[in-house]
Write an enzyme that holds these catalytic residues in place. Structure first.
Site, mmCIF file in Angstrom:
data_model
loop_
_atom_site.group_PDB
_atom_site.id
_atom_site.type_symbol
_atom_site.label_atom_id
_atom_site.label_comp_id
_atom_site.label_asym_id
_atom_site.label_seq_id
_atom_site.Cartn_x
_atom_site.Cartn_y
_atom_site.Cartn_z
ATOM 1 N N ASP A 37 16.379 -32.888 28.276
ATOM 2 C CA ASP A 37 17.968 -33.150 27.498
ATOM 3 C C ASP A 37 18.653 -34.172 28.692
ATOM 4 O OD1 ASP A 37 20.553 -32.653 26.842
ATOM 5 O OD2 ASP A 37 19.661 -30.830 26.069
ATOM 6 N N ASN A 38 19.458 -35.098 27.817
ATOM 7 C CA ASN A 38 20.412 -35.865 28.792
ATOM 8 C C ASN A 38 21.656 -35.168 29.339
ATOM 9 O OD1 ASN A 38 21.672 -36.083 26.518
ATOM 10 N ND2 ASN A 38 21.426 -38.586 26.391
ATOM 11 N N SER A 131 19.442 -32.070 8.110
ATOM 12 C CA SER A 131 20.803 -31.578 7.886
ATOM 13 C C SER A 131 20.921 -31.358 6.067
ATOM 14 C CB SER A 131 21.892 -32.046 8.470
ATOM 15 O OG SER A 131 23.254 -32.095 7.721
ATOM 16 N N THR A 133 23.224 -32.373 4.813
ATOM 17 C CA THR A 133 24.058 -33.712 4.545
ATOM 18 C C THR A 133 23.231 -34.652 3.734
ATOM 19 O OG1 THR A 133 25.759 -35.242 5.604
ATOM 20 C CG2 THR A 133 23.438 -35.093 6.722
ATOM 21 N N TYR A 156 25.894 -40.910 10.633
ATOM 22 C CA TYR A 156 24.950 -39.714 10.997
ATOM 23 C C TYR A 156 23.900 -39.204 10.036
ATOM 24 C CZ TYR A 156 24.261 -34.649 11.354
ATOM 25 O OH TYR A 156 23.818 -33.318 11.477
ATOM 26 N N LYS A 160 19.724 -39.038 9.717
ATOM 27 C CA LYS A 160 18.794 -38.026 9.172
ATOM 28 C C LYS A 160 17.884 -38.330 8.103
ATOM 29 C CE LYS A 160 20.309 -34.870 12.269
ATOM 30 N NZ LYS A 160 19.398 -34.674 13.346
ATOM 31 N N ASN A 186 25.306 -24.726 7.326
ATOM 32 C CA ASN A 186 26.277 -24.591 8.613
ATOM 33 C C ASN A 186 25.988 -23.675 9.504
ATOM 34 O OD1 ASN A 186 27.421 -26.182 6.387
ATOM 35 N ND2 ASN A 186 29.186 -26.579 7.722
ATOM 36 N N ASN A 206 34.291 -29.061 13.840
ATOM 37 C CA ASN A 206 33.937 -28.148 12.925
ATOM 38 C C ASN A 206 34.655 -27.048 12.775
ATOM 39 O OD1 ASN A 206 30.901 -29.274 14.262
ATOM 40 N ND2 ASN A 206 31.084 -29.288 12.274
ATOM 41 N N PHE A 225 41.691 -28.390 5.371
ATOM 42 C CA PHE A 225 41.717 -29.439 4.756
ATOM 43 C C PHE A 225 41.445 -29.388 3.111
ATOM 44 C CE2 PHE A 225 39.605 -30.988 8.986
ATOM 45 C CZ PHE A 225 40.772 -31.362 9.444
ATOM 46 N N GLY A 304 35.852 -37.965 2.893
ATOM 47 C CA GLY A 304 34.496 -37.787 3.027
ATOM 48 C C GLY A 304 33.613 -36.386 2.796
HETATM 49 C C1 UD1 Z 1 29.697 -31.642 8.798
HETATM 50 C C2 UD1 Z 1 28.937 -32.699 8.171
HETATM 51 C C3 UD1 Z 1 27.407 -32.220 8.301
HETATM 52 C C4 UD1 Z 1 27.150 -32.117 9.684
HETATM 53 C C5 UD1 Z 1 27.924 -31.160 10.351
HETATM 54 C C6 UD1 Z 1 27.622 -31.153 11.886
HETATM 55 C C7 UD1 Z 1 30.193 -33.630 6.295
HETATM 56 C C8 UD1 Z 1 30.417 -33.892 4.949
HETATM 57 N N1 UD1 Z 1 29.249 -32.612 6.765
HETATM 58 O O1 UD1 Z 1 29.563 -30.637 8.118
HETATM 59 O O2 UD1 Z 1 26.738 -33.207 7.759
HETATM 60 O O3 UD1 Z 1 25.829 -31.713 9.824
HETATM 61 O O4 UD1 Z 1 29.310 -31.452 10.092
HETATM 62 O O5 UD1 Z 1 28.315 -30.431 12.507
HETATM 63 O O6 UD1 Z 1 30.951 -34.420 7.128
HETATM 64 N N2 UD1 Z 1 37.353 -27.840 7.928
HETATM 65 C C9 UD1 Z 1 38.959 -27.351 7.676
HETATM 66 N N3 UD1 Z 1 39.713 -27.640 9.257
HETATM 67 C C10 UD1 Z 1 39.081 -28.051 10.283
HETATM 68 C C11 UD1 Z 1 37.609 -28.201 10.228
HETATM 69 C C12 UD1 Z 1 36.744 -28.045 9.086
HETATM 70 O O7 UD1 Z 1 39.357 -27.017 6.761
HETATM 71 O O8 UD1 Z 1 39.741 -28.143 11.081
HETATM 72 C C13 UD1 Z 1 36.792 -27.418 6.668
HETATM 73 C C14 UD1 Z 1 36.072 -28.530 6.005
HETATM 74 O O9 UD1 Z 1 37.006 -29.420 5.121
HETATM 75 C C15 UD1 Z 1 34.850 -28.108 5.358
HETATM 76 C C16 UD1 Z 1 34.699 -26.783 6.306
HETATM 77 O O10 UD1 Z 1 35.713 -26.465 6.942
HETATM 78 O O11 UD1 Z 1 35.059 -27.708 4.076
HETATM 79 C C17 UD1 Z 1 33.377 -27.004 7.227
HETATM 80 O O12 UD1 Z 1 33.445 -28.108 8.012
HETATM 81 P P1 UD1 Z 1 32.851 -28.515 9.199
HETATM 82 O O13 UD1 Z 1 32.505 -27.350 10.138
HETATM 83 O O14 UD1 Z 1 33.393 -29.843 9.741
HETATM 84 O O15 UD1 Z 1 31.330 -28.935 8.504
HETATM 85 P P2 UD1 Z 1 30.663 -29.710 7.323
HETATM 86 O O16 UD1 Z 1 31.945 -30.682 6.775
HETATM 87 O O17 UD1 Z 1 29.993 -28.798 6.440
#
Ligand code: UD1
Length: 347
Positions: A37-38, A131, A133, A156, A160, A186, A206, A225, A304
């Site tokens: 790991d770095n 992923s 994704t 990103y 993948k 997730n 996340n 969001f 996105g």
């Molecule tokens: C995102 C990436 C995914 C990646 C992962 C890595 C996209 C479309 N997907 O997943 O490819 O593997 O991160 O960690 O970008 N949300 C809120 N408020 C927040 C944060 C998130 O409402 O402050 C919502 C988002 O709109 C989403 C859900 O929570 O609907 C999950 O979001 P997140 O945890 O960022 O994961 P992904 O978007 O599924």
């Protein structure tokens, strides 16, 4: 058959979020993981905590896999490595849009260097961290392994997709190499000991780390969001699985390769619970397990974002003999316990 404890597994990114949980599960299953790991997005102290959980201290070597000379020297010292689990990669979607070259260089060069030494030293087994994704917004849900891939919406995501292609092509040319790509939905939560978990640097992107930090009072409020999606409550839907369940899938994948149960040289599995959960449902789960009323507000959509996605884990259930065991609330509870632990230790 050779006992598992003689099998040395290289875990790249083994001090990271999913890597550290997998290292614990590997040790508990009798393997001998060695970590490279770095420490770009993690901390060497994670190894202390892996030792506290398992009683075994895995070897950690700190260097960057993009450095092929260091990687070559490392493998020369560890010629008995029999498999690689490759986690080490950048993973922030937004950052990848802002700095695509860094993502392509880091995620692809490290993979190419690894495949190179695996070929040179005849290491035949690879498990790759992929992923969901790669599916983009699928037309049909739930998502099976046959669901068509969509053009990536971020650098990103593209790393993948390209990573999987590079591995598939390499397995075609190198008859010695077998690989399994695990497409995670997730991952959330932390080890039940609260000794390892997700440690986002700065403001989390996340949902779950943002949610637990808000619950703890570090963030003022969670932004949801969008609530105008075509879903029952209008917020986006994801398939949240407990990271310990996910970690165990790596152990069964490694065993599958060792036992030569793979059906082709390059296999793909979707890893999820099979259940879609909306952002608002995730908030309610957090409130249930923490007893805290979460401060949140509905804001605009995140550019996105995918509206809804969840896995059909049927193939992993039958072929790998793997399924998730933790409920959303159980996983959320471990995320909350971890948040409280890191704050009380000023991490
Ligand atoms: C995102 C990436 C995914 C990646 C992962 C890595 C996209 C479309 N997907 O997943 O490819 O593997 O991160 O960690 O970008 N949300 C809120 N408020 C927040 C944060 C998130 O409402 O402050 C919502 C988002 O709109 C989403 C859900 O929570 O609907 C999950 O979001 P997140 O945890 O960022 O994961 P992904 O978007 O599924």
């Amino acid at each position: 058959m050779e006992p598992l404890n003689q099998k040395k597994i290289l875990v790249t990114g083994g001090t990271g979020y999913i890597g550290s949980h997998t290292t614990v599960e590997l040790i508990e299953a009798g393997f001998d993981p060695v970590i490279v790991d770095n420490l770009y997005n993690s901390d060497a102290q994670v190894v202390d905590n892996i030792q506290k959980i398992t009683g075994v201290r895995p070897l950690l070597e700190v260097f960057d896999l993009c450095d092929s000379v260091k990687l070559g020297k490392f493998i020369l010292k560890h010629k008995d490595i029999q498999a690689v689990i490759h986690f080490a990669a950048y993973k922030a979607v937004g950052e990848s849009v802002r700095n695509p070259i860094a993502y392509y260089r880091n995620n692809l060069l490290s993979l190419i260097n690894l495949l190179d030494v695996m070929k040179r030293y005849e290491i035949p087994n690879l498990v790759f961290s992929s992923s969901c994704t790669v599916y983009g917004q699928p037309e049909k849900l739930p998502v099976t392994e046959d669901t068509p891939l969509q053009p990536a919406t971020s650098p990103y995501g593209n790393t993948k997709q390209i990573g999987e292609s590079i591995i598939r092509d390499t397995t075609c040319s190198d008859k010695n190499l077998k690989a399994i790509s695990l497409r995670y939905f997730n991952p959330i939560g932390a080890h039940p000991s609260a000794l390892i978990g997700e440690l986002p640097r700065g403001i989390p992107e996340n949902l779950v780390p943002y949610l637990t930090q808000t619950g703890y009072g570090i963030r003022e409020e969670l932004k949801v969001f969008g609530n105008d999606y075509n879903t029952p409550d209008g917020s986006c839907i994801r398939d949240y699985l407990h990271v310990v369940d996910l970690a165990k899938a790596h152990v069964v994948s490694i065993k599958r390769l060792f036992e030569k149960k793979n059906k082709s040289d390059f296999e793909v599995f979707n890893l999820g619970t099979g259940h879609g959960v909306s952002v608002l449902e995730a908030i309610r789960s957090f409130e249930r397990v923490s007893g805290i009323k979460l401060k949140y507000k509905i804001t605009g959509r995140r550019p996105g974002d995918i509206e809804k996605i969840w896995a059909d884990p049927g193939y992993a259930n039958t072929e790998l003999g793997w399924k998730t065991l933790s409920s959303l609330d159980q996983a959320m509870k471990t995320a909350w316990d971890w948040e409280k632990m890191i704050r009380s230790n000023n991490l």
